[in-house]
Design an enzyme around this catalytic site. Structure first.
Site, PDB file in Angstrom:
ATOM      1  N   CYS A  67      -0.901   2.427  -3.310  1.00 27.71           N
ATOM      2  CA  CYS A  67      -1.755   2.113  -4.456  1.00 27.71           C
ATOM      3  C   CYS A  67      -2.972   3.002  -4.552  1.00 27.71           C
ATOM      4  O   CYS A  67      -3.676   3.010  -5.548  1.00 27.71           O
ATOM      5  CB  CYS A  67      -2.203   0.659  -4.378  1.00 27.71           C
ATOM      6  SG  CYS A  67      -3.366   0.353  -3.041  1.00 27.71           S
ATOM      7  N   GLY A  68      -3.278   3.742  -3.481  1.00 26.25           N
ATOM      8  CA  GLY A  68      -4.442   4.625  -3.516  1.00 26.25           C
ATOM      9  C   GLY A  68      -5.673   4.004  -2.920  1.00 26.25           C
ATOM     10  O   GLY A  68      -6.633   4.700  -2.632  1.00 26.25           O
TER      11      GLY A  68
END
Length: 234
Positions: A67-68
Protein backbone atom coordinates in the site's frame (compact mmCIF):
# COMPACT_ATOMS: atom_id res chain seq x y z
CA UNK A 1 13.17 -2.17 -1.46
CA UNK A 2 11.33 -4.83 -3.42
CA UNK A 3 11.66 -3.29 -6.87
CA UNK A 4 12.85 -3.56 -10.45
CA UNK A 5 16.64 -2.90 -10.53
CA UNK A 6 16.61 -0.28 -13.28
CA UNK A 7 16.98 3.51 -13.12
CA UNK A 8 18.23 3.28 -9.55
CA UNK A 9 19.75 6.77 -9.60
CA UNK A 10 16.41 8.31 -10.52
CA UNK A 11 14.63 6.20 -7.92
CA UNK A 12 17.02 7.21 -5.14
CA UNK A 13 16.59 10.92 -5.86
CA UNK A 14 12.82 10.60 -6.12
CA UNK A 15 12.60 8.60 -2.91
CA UNK A 16 14.68 11.18 -1.03
CA UNK A 17 12.33 13.93 -2.21
CA UNK A 18 9.01 12.16 -1.65
CA UNK A 19 10.06 10.93 1.79
CA UNK A 20 10.97 14.56 2.65
CA UNK A 21 14.54 13.48 3.40
CA UNK A 22 15.68 16.13 0.91
CA UNK A 23 14.05 19.35 -0.26
CA UNK A 24 15.65 19.49 -3.71
CA UNK A 25 18.20 17.72 -5.85
CA UNK A 26 20.84 20.05 -4.39
CA UNK A 27 20.48 18.18 -1.08
CA UNK A 28 21.42 14.88 -2.75
CA UNK A 29 25.21 15.04 -2.93
CA UNK A 30 25.80 11.62 -4.47
CA UNK A 31 24.04 8.42 -5.48
CA UNK A 32 26.13 5.26 -5.82
CA UNK A 33 24.37 2.07 -6.98
CA UNK A 34 26.37 -1.15 -7.06
CA UNK A 35 25.47 -4.79 -7.49
CA UNK A 36 25.88 -7.11 -4.52
CA UNK A 37 25.55 -10.88 -4.31
CA UNK A 38 21.84 -10.87 -3.45
CA UNK A 39 20.72 -7.74 -5.26
CA UNK A 40 21.64 -4.07 -5.50
CA UNK A 41 22.75 -1.54 -2.89
CA UNK A 42 22.32 2.18 -3.40
CA UNK A 43 24.30 4.52 -1.17
CA UNK A 44 23.00 8.06 -0.98
CA UNK A 45 24.84 10.98 0.59
CA UNK A 46 22.67 13.89 1.73
CA UNK A 47 23.61 17.40 2.74
CA UNK A 48 24.46 17.77 6.44
CA UNK A 49 21.36 19.88 7.08
CA UNK A 50 19.17 16.89 6.17
CA UNK A 51 20.85 14.44 8.52
CA UNK A 52 18.30 14.69 11.34
CA UNK A 53 15.43 13.80 9.05
CA UNK A 54 16.67 10.26 8.62
CA UNK A 55 15.94 9.55 12.28
CA UNK A 56 12.57 11.33 12.14
CA UNK A 57 11.46 9.35 9.08
CA UNK A 58 12.79 5.91 10.02
CA UNK A 59 10.90 2.92 8.66
CA UNK A 60 10.68 -0.10 10.92
CA UNK A 61 10.66 -2.66 8.15
CA UNK A 62 11.73 -2.89 4.55
CA UNK A 63 9.44 -1.42 1.94
CA UNK A 64 7.58 -3.65 -0.47
CA UNK A 65 5.08 -3.34 -3.31
CA UNK A 66 2.03 -3.01 -1.06
CA UNK A 67 0.00 0.00 0.00
CA UNK A 68 2.99 2.32 0.29
CA UNK A 69 2.47 3.00 4.00
CA UNK A 70 4.25 -0.17 5.09
CA UNK A 71 6.80 0.54 7.79
CA UNK A 72 5.31 3.84 8.92
CA UNK A 73 5.42 3.89 12.71
CA UNK A 74 2.18 5.83 13.26
CA UNK A 75 -0.64 7.52 11.38
CA UNK A 76 0.70 10.87 12.59
CA UNK A 77 3.52 10.40 10.10
CA UNK A 78 0.96 10.80 7.32
CA UNK A 79 0.57 14.46 8.27
CA UNK A 80 3.63 15.68 6.44
CA UNK A 81 3.82 19.25 5.19
CA UNK A 82 3.07 20.05 1.56
CA UNK A 83 5.35 22.87 0.52
CA UNK A 84 3.48 24.17 -2.55
CA UNK A 85 -0.06 24.36 -3.84
CA UNK A 86 -0.17 22.64 -7.24
CA UNK A 87 -0.38 25.04 -10.19
CA UNK A 88 -3.44 25.36 -12.40
CA UNK A 89 -3.56 22.55 -14.99
CA UNK A 90 -3.25 23.53 -18.63
CA UNK A 91 -4.61 20.23 -19.93
CA UNK A 92 -8.10 19.23 -20.91
CA UNK A 93 -9.80 15.95 -21.71
CA UNK A 94 -8.23 15.67 -25.17
CA UNK A 95 -4.73 15.77 -23.68
CA UNK A 96 -5.58 13.02 -21.20
CA UNK A 97 -7.09 10.80 -23.90
CA UNK A 98 -4.04 11.37 -26.10
CA UNK A 99 -1.62 10.37 -23.34
CA UNK A 100 -3.60 7.25 -22.45
CA UNK A 101 -3.64 6.16 -26.10
CA UNK A 102 0.15 6.59 -26.36
CA UNK A 103 1.15 5.12 -23.00
CA UNK A 104 1.57 1.52 -24.14
CA UNK A 105 4.34 2.56 -26.52
CA UNK A 106 6.30 3.82 -23.51
CA UNK A 107 6.05 0.55 -21.56
CA UNK A 108 8.62 -1.81 -23.11
CA UNK A 109 9.16 -3.80 -19.90
CA UNK A 110 5.45 -4.30 -19.39
CA UNK A 111 5.16 -5.27 -23.03
CA UNK A 112 7.68 -8.03 -22.42
CA UNK A 113 6.35 -9.18 -19.05
CA UNK A 114 2.80 -7.89 -18.56
CA UNK A 115 3.67 -7.45 -14.90
CA UNK A 116 4.90 -3.93 -14.17
CA UNK A 117 3.46 -0.46 -13.61
CA UNK A 118 4.41 2.79 -15.29
CA UNK A 119 4.42 6.46 -14.37
CA UNK A 120 4.58 8.98 -17.19
CA UNK A 121 5.27 12.72 -17.32
CA UNK A 122 3.03 14.41 -19.87
CA UNK A 123 3.23 17.81 -21.52
CA UNK A 124 0.12 20.01 -21.36
CA UNK A 125 -1.00 18.71 -24.79
CA UNK A 126 -0.73 15.10 -23.63
CA UNK A 127 2.61 14.27 -25.25
CA UNK A 128 4.49 11.78 -23.06
CA UNK A 129 7.93 13.22 -22.39
CA UNK A 130 9.23 10.61 -19.92
CA UNK A 131 8.06 7.28 -18.54
CA UNK A 132 9.48 4.88 -15.96
CA UNK A 133 8.48 1.34 -15.07
CA UNK A 134 8.69 -0.81 -11.96
CA UNK A 135 6.99 -3.79 -10.39
CA UNK A 136 5.83 -1.40 -7.66
CA UNK A 137 3.67 1.57 -8.61
CA UNK A 138 5.22 3.75 -5.88
CA UNK A 139 8.70 2.95 -7.14
CA UNK A 140 7.78 3.79 -10.72
CA UNK A 141 6.48 7.17 -9.59
CA UNK A 142 9.58 7.83 -7.48
CA UNK A 143 11.75 7.08 -10.52
CA UNK A 144 9.77 9.55 -12.59
CA UNK A 145 9.91 12.25 -9.91
CA UNK A 146 13.64 11.77 -9.45
CA UNK A 147 14.31 11.94 -13.19
CA UNK A 148 12.20 15.06 -13.71
CA UNK A 149 13.04 16.87 -10.47
CA UNK A 150 15.18 19.49 -12.21
CA UNK A 151 12.53 20.53 -14.76
CA UNK A 152 9.27 19.39 -13.17
CA UNK A 153 6.16 18.04 -14.89
CA UNK A 154 4.33 20.98 -16.51
CA UNK A 155 1.35 19.01 -17.77
CA UNK A 156 0.30 16.04 -15.65
CA UNK A 157 1.42 12.67 -14.31
CA UNK A 158 -0.27 9.54 -15.63
CA UNK A 159 0.01 6.29 -13.65
CA UNK A 160 -1.13 2.78 -14.53
CA UNK A 161 -2.34 1.91 -11.07
CA UNK A 162 -4.68 2.53 -8.20
CA UNK A 163 -4.20 5.99 -6.71
CA UNK A 164 -3.35 5.54 -3.04
CA UNK A 165 -2.69 8.21 -0.43
CA UNK A 166 1.03 8.00 -1.06
CA UNK A 167 0.66 8.30 -4.84
CA UNK A 168 -1.26 11.54 -4.31
CA UNK A 169 1.32 12.70 -1.79
CA UNK A 170 4.20 12.05 -4.18
CA UNK A 171 2.42 14.03 -6.89
CA UNK A 172 2.08 16.94 -4.45
CA UNK A 173 5.80 16.81 -3.68
CA UNK A 174 6.48 16.92 -7.41
CA UNK A 175 4.24 20.02 -7.74
CA UNK A 176 2.56 18.54 -10.78
CA UNK A 177 -0.71 20.27 -11.75
CA UNK A 178 -2.67 17.03 -12.08
CA UNK A 179 -2.49 13.32 -11.26
CA UNK A 180 -4.30 10.89 -13.55
CA UNK A 181 -4.70 7.16 -12.92
CA UNK A 182 -6.28 4.36 -14.91
CA UNK A 183 -7.61 2.70 -11.75
CA UNK A 184 -9.67 3.83 -8.77
CA UNK A 185 -8.45 5.98 -5.85
CA UNK A 186 -8.64 5.36 -2.14
CA UNK A 187 -10.63 7.67 0.11
CA UNK A 188 -7.43 8.92 1.75
CA UNK A 189 -6.02 9.83 -1.66
CA UNK A 190 -9.11 11.83 -2.60
CA UNK A 191 -9.14 13.61 0.76
CA UNK A 192 -5.43 14.43 0.45
CA UNK A 193 -5.87 15.82 -3.07
CA UNK A 194 -8.84 17.94 -2.02
CA UNK A 195 -7.08 19.25 1.07
CA UNK A 196 -4.11 20.50 -0.96
CA UNK A 197 -5.63 21.51 -4.29
CA UNK A 198 -4.36 18.67 -6.46
CA UNK A 199 -6.46 18.05 -9.57
CA UNK A 200 -7.23 14.33 -9.48
CA UNK A 201 -8.65 12.11 -12.23
CA UNK A 202 -9.20 8.36 -11.90
CA UNK A 203 -10.57 5.47 -13.97
CA UNK A 204 -9.16 7.16 -17.05
CA UNK A 205 -9.91 5.35 -20.28
CA UNK A 206 -9.57 6.12 -23.96
CA UNK A 207 -12.95 7.87 -23.99
CA UNK A 208 -14.03 8.40 -20.36
CA UNK A 209 -12.72 9.48 -16.97
CA UNK A 210 -13.86 10.21 -13.44
CA UNK A 211 -12.91 13.69 -12.24
CA UNK A 212 -12.60 13.51 -8.45
CA UNK A 213 -11.11 16.91 -7.67
CA UNK A 214 -11.14 19.89 -10.02
CA UNK A 215 -10.33 22.98 -7.93
CA UNK A 216 -9.66 25.11 -11.03
CA UNK A 217 -12.82 23.97 -12.88
CA UNK A 218 -10.65 22.78 -15.75
CA UNK A 219 -13.15 20.13 -16.87
CA UNK A 220 -16.23 22.31 -17.01
CA UNK A 221 -15.55 22.81 -20.71
CA UNK A 222 -15.16 19.14 -21.64
CA UNK A 223 -18.25 19.23 -23.82
CA UNK A 224 -16.93 22.38 -25.47
CA UNK A 225 -13.94 20.41 -26.69
CA UNK A 226 -16.23 18.32 -28.82
CA UNK A 227 -16.15 15.41 -26.37
CA UNK A 228 -18.87 13.82 -24.35
CA UNK A 229 -18.44 14.62 -20.67
CA UNK A 230 -17.44 11.65 -18.52
CA UNK A 231 -20.27 9.72 -16.93
CA UNK A 232 -20.05 9.90 -13.11
CA UNK A 233 -19.13 6.60 -11.55
CA UNK A 234 -17.54 5.02 -14.64
Amino acid sequence: MMMTPADLDAFAIGFMLTERLADSTRDVLSVEPFEAEAGWIVRVTLADRCRGRIHDRVRHRTSDTGCGLCGIASLEQLRRPVAHIPPRPRSGARALFSAIAALRDHQPLNGATGAVHAAAACAPDGTIVAAYEDVGRHNALDKLIGATAACGVPGFILVTSRISFEMADKALVASTPMLVGISAPTTLAVDHARAHGLTLVALARADAMLVLNDPWNCFDAVAGEGLEPPTPGL
